[in-house]
Design a protein around this motif. Structure first.
Motif, PDB file in Angstrom:
ATOM      1  N   UNK A 115       0.848  -1.197   0.000  1.00 16.53           N
ATOM      2  CA  UNK A 115       0.000   0.000   0.000  1.00 16.53           C
ATOM      3  C   UNK A 115       0.887   1.251   0.000  1.00 16.53           C
ATOM      4  N   UNK A 116       0.550   2.188  -0.866  1.00 18.42           N
ATOM      5  CA  UNK A 116       1.285   3.448  -0.954  1.00 18.42           C
ATOM      6  C   UNK A 116       0.285   4.578  -0.733  1.00 18.42           C
ATOM      7  N   UNK A 117       0.459   5.312   0.338  1.00 17.42           N
ATOM      8  CA  UNK A 117      -0.462   6.394   0.651  1.00 17.42           C
ATOM      9  C   UNK A 117      -0.341   7.519  -0.374  1.00 17.42           C
ATOM     10  N   UNK A 118      -1.501   8.125  -0.685  1.00 15.47           N
ATOM     11  CA  UNK A 118      -1.568   9.224  -1.629  1.00 15.47           C
ATOM     12  C   UNK A 118      -2.026  10.498  -0.896  1.00 15.47           C
ATOM     13  N   UNK A 119      -1.939  11.648  -1.553  1.00 19.32           N
ATOM     14  CA  UNK A 119      -2.403  12.886  -0.904  1.00 19.32           C
ATOM     15  C   UNK A 119      -3.844  12.768  -0.429  1.00 19.32           C
ATOM     16  N   UNK A 120      -4.202  13.583   0.563  1.00 24.25           N
ATOM     17  CA  UNK A 120      -5.538  13.546   1.159  1.00 24.25           C
ATOM     18  C   UNK A 120      -6.608  13.620   0.077  1.00 24.25           C
ATOM     19  N   UNK A 121      -7.597  12.746   0.207  1.00 26.76           N
ATOM     20  CA  UNK A 121      -8.699  12.718  -0.747  1.00 26.76           C
ATOM     21  C   UNK A 121      -8.492  11.769  -1.902  1.00 26.76           C
ATOM     22  N   UNK A 122      -7.263  11.242  -2.081  1.00 25.93           N
ATOM     23  CA  UNK A 122      -6.988  10.309  -3.170  1.00 25.93           C
ATOM     24  C   UNK A 122      -6.898   8.884  -2.634  1.00 25.93           C
ATOM     25  N   UNK A 123      -7.345   7.945  -3.453  1.00 27.96           N
ATOM     26  CA  UNK A 123      -7.319   6.539  -3.066  1.00 27.96           C
ATOM     27  C   UNK A 123      -5.875   6.036  -2.995  1.00 27.96           C
ATOM     28  N   UNK A 124      -5.509   5.337  -1.926  1.00 24.03           N
ATOM     29  CA  UNK A 124      -4.147   4.783  -1.849  1.00 24.03           C
ATOM     30  C   UNK A 124      -3.855   3.874  -3.037  1.00 24.03           C
ATOM     31  N   UNK A 125      -2.622   3.874  -3.469  1.00 26.41           N
ATOM     32  CA  UNK A 125      -2.192   3.004  -4.563  1.00 26.41           C
ATOM     33  C   UNK A 125      -1.590   1.735  -3.995  1.00 26.41           C
ATOM     34  N   UNK A 126      -1.477   0.740  -4.865  1.00 22.70           N
ATOM     35  CA  UNK A 126      -0.813  -0.497  -4.471  1.00 22.70           C
ATOM     36  C   UNK A 126       0.208  -0.875  -5.530  1.00 22.70           C
ATOM     37  N   UNK A 127       1.381  -1.257  -5.089  1.00 24.44           N
ATOM     38  CA  UNK A 127       2.413  -1.792  -5.953  1.00 24.44           C
ATOM     39  C   UNK A 127       2.613  -3.266  -5.604  1.00 24.44           C
ATOM     40  N   UNK A 128       3.249  -4.001  -6.485  1.00 29.89           N
ATOM     41  CA  UNK A 128       3.269  -5.455  -6.346  1.00 29.89           C
ATOM     42  C   UNK A 128       4.003  -5.937  -5.097  1.00 29.89           C
ATOM     43  N   UNK A 129       5.167  -5.336  -4.782  1.00 27.62           N
ATOM     44  CA  UNK A 129       5.958  -5.814  -3.653  1.00 27.62           C
ATOM     45  C   UNK A 129       6.584  -4.650  -2.894  1.00 27.62           C
ATOM     46  N   UNK A 130       6.783  -4.887  -1.608  1.00 26.84           N
ATOM     47  CA  UNK A 130       7.644  -4.036  -0.799  1.00 26.84           C
ATOM     48  C   UNK A 130       8.675  -4.925  -0.128  1.00 26.84           C
ATOM     49  N   UNK A 131       9.932  -4.603  -0.336  1.00 26.89           N
ATOM     50  CA  UNK A 131      11.035  -5.295   0.317  1.00 26.89           C
ATOM     51  C   UNK A 131      11.519  -4.438   1.480  1.00 26.89           C
ATOM     52  N   UNK A 132      11.902  -5.087   2.564  1.00 28.46           N
ATOM     53  CA  UNK A 132      12.376  -4.346   3.732  1.00 28.46           C
ATOM     54  C   UNK A 132      13.644  -4.984   4.286  1.00 28.46           C
ATOM     55  N   UNK A 133      14.484  -4.120   4.858  1.00 26.49           N
ATOM     56  CA  UNK A 133      15.710  -4.572   5.505  1.00 26.49           C
ATOM     57  C   UNK A 133      16.085  -3.540   6.554  1.00 26.49           C
ATOM     58  N   UNK A 134      16.564  -3.987   7.740  1.00 25.77           N
ATOM     59  CA  UNK A 134      16.918  -3.040   8.800  1.00 25.77           C
ATOM     60  C   UNK A 134      17.975  -2.028   8.384  1.00 25.77           C
ATOM     61  N   UNK A 135      18.871  -2.404   7.510  1.00 20.70           N
ATOM     62  CA  UNK A 135      19.941  -1.511   7.072  1.00 20.70           C
ATOM     63  C   UNK A 135      19.561  -0.763   5.796  1.00 20.70           C
ATOM     64  N   UNK A 136      19.048  -1.486   4.818  1.00 15.78           N
ATOM     65  CA  UNK A 136      18.760  -0.893   3.502  1.00 15.78           C
ATOM     66  C   UNK A 136      17.471  -0.079   3.494  1.00 15.78           C
ATOM     67  N   UNK A 137      16.558  -0.391   4.412  1.00 18.23           N
ATOM     68  CA  UNK A 137      15.267   0.274   4.388  1.00 18.23           C
ATOM     69  C   UNK A 137      14.344  -0.388   3.380  1.00 18.23           C
ATOM     70  N   UNK A 138      13.277   0.317   2.953  1.00 19.54           N
ATOM     71  CA  UNK A 138      12.311  -0.294   2.047  1.00 19.54           C
ATOM     72  C   UNK A 138      12.679  -0.114   0.571  1.00 19.54           C
ATOM     73  N   UNK A 139      12.156  -1.016  -0.249  1.00 15.70           N
ATOM     74  CA  UNK A 139      12.218  -0.886  -1.709  1.00 15.70           C
ATOM     75  C   UNK A 139      10.870  -1.332  -2.259  1.00 15.70           C
ATOM     76  N   UNK A 140      10.279  -0.498  -3.102  1.00 15.78           N
ATOM     77  CA  UNK A 140       8.997  -0.814  -3.719  1.00 15.78           C
ATOM     78  C   UNK A 140       9.248  -1.319  -5.139  1.00 15.78           C
ATOM     79  N   UNK A 141       8.554  -2.415  -5.501  1.00 15.09           N
ATOM     80  CA  UNK A 141       8.783  -3.051  -6.791  1.00 15.09           C
ATOM     81  C   UNK A 141       7.454  -3.253  -7.502  1.00 15.09           C
TER      82      UNK A 141
END
Length: 259
Positions: A115-141
């Protein structure tokens, strides 16, 4: 990804987007579900051998699903292409989990349908994957399947105008602008494609947007699938090889359909 037991046939026609007529080896003609909402430009080729999966689920309207097609190539060989767009995310998820996408191999966690939040009043978007790592942080794919091979040998995306695909690019660009890692990954599901480019000849707006968001920090990757066969029967498909992406390839007028 392992396939269920596949059965060969010959494609007769695709129609009403989700239906295809196939003649099986024993002469029967069956109606198979076509799990592809796109134009299927260059992979909807009557007369070619196709591979179907059978289902015994009584709730299904159609017992057969069209998975693959074998396409003749200029050198006399054939190349396998997956027409099942629903398989692309599963193929990529497996590859990410096994570290086959080297640019994304160091992340510890994977989540689907990010889930990717959008500006107020807009429907949140969705992307296929989110990768996470304590050091690298997130990556959206975001994953897009490529099967369109044109006469110049390149693979192109999209195979028809894709406003939804362009919107995904804008979401990725917004994430990149916020300092997040944003990746477009082309899952090239055609064994004879050796490079990928935006299809400016089919959707110039998408091509222009892709070039712009790449300059704004969106990473663009392409990996080709390989189909493993046992006694000629496809048994697995997986991401196998990184391919170059030619973002600045000029618009070409292709007068013939390619396979």
């Amino acid at each position: 990804m392992d396939y269920p037991k596949l059965v060969p046939g010959v494609l007769l026609r695709r129609y009403k987007r989700f239906l295809s007529d196939v003649r099986l080896k024993d002469g029967r003609e069956v109606v198979a579900h076509c799990p592809n909402t796109g134009s299927m430009r260059a992979v909807n080729v009557p007369g070619c051998r196709v591979w179907l999966a059978a289902s015994t689920d009584p709730r299904r309207k159609l017992a057969w699903t069209w998975e693959l097609i074998e396409l003749p190539q200029p050198d006399g060989t054939t190349a396998m292409a997956s027409v099942h767009t629903g398989r692309a995310n599963r193929i990529v998820e497996e590859a990410l989990g096994k570290g086959r996408v080297k640019e994304l191999a160091d992340y510890a966690e994977l989540r689907r349908e990010a889930r990717v939040e959008q500006p107020a009043g807009e429907t949140p978007s969705r992307l296929d994957f989110r990768l996470d790592d304590p050091v690298l942080g997130p990556a959206y794919v975001e994953v897009k399947q490529v099967t369109l091979k044109e006469p110049d040998g390149h693979g192109y995306f999209p195979d028809a105008v894709s406003e939804r695909g362009r919107k995904h690019l804008e979401v990725l660009a917004e994430l990149a602008a916020q300092g997040q890692r944003a990746v477009l990954l082309f899952c090239v599901a055609h064994e004879a494609i050796d490079a990928v480019a935006p299809a400016a000849h089919l959707d110039p707006a998408y091509a222009a947007t892709l070039r712009r968001v790449a300059r704004q920090g969106v990473e663009v990757l392409a990996y080709r699938c390989a189909v493993r066969r046992v006694n000629g029967v496809p048994v697995t498909i997986q991401l196998d090889q990184a391919l170059p992406v030619s973002l600045e390839r000029e618009m070409i007028d292709f007068s013939q359909r390619s396979m």
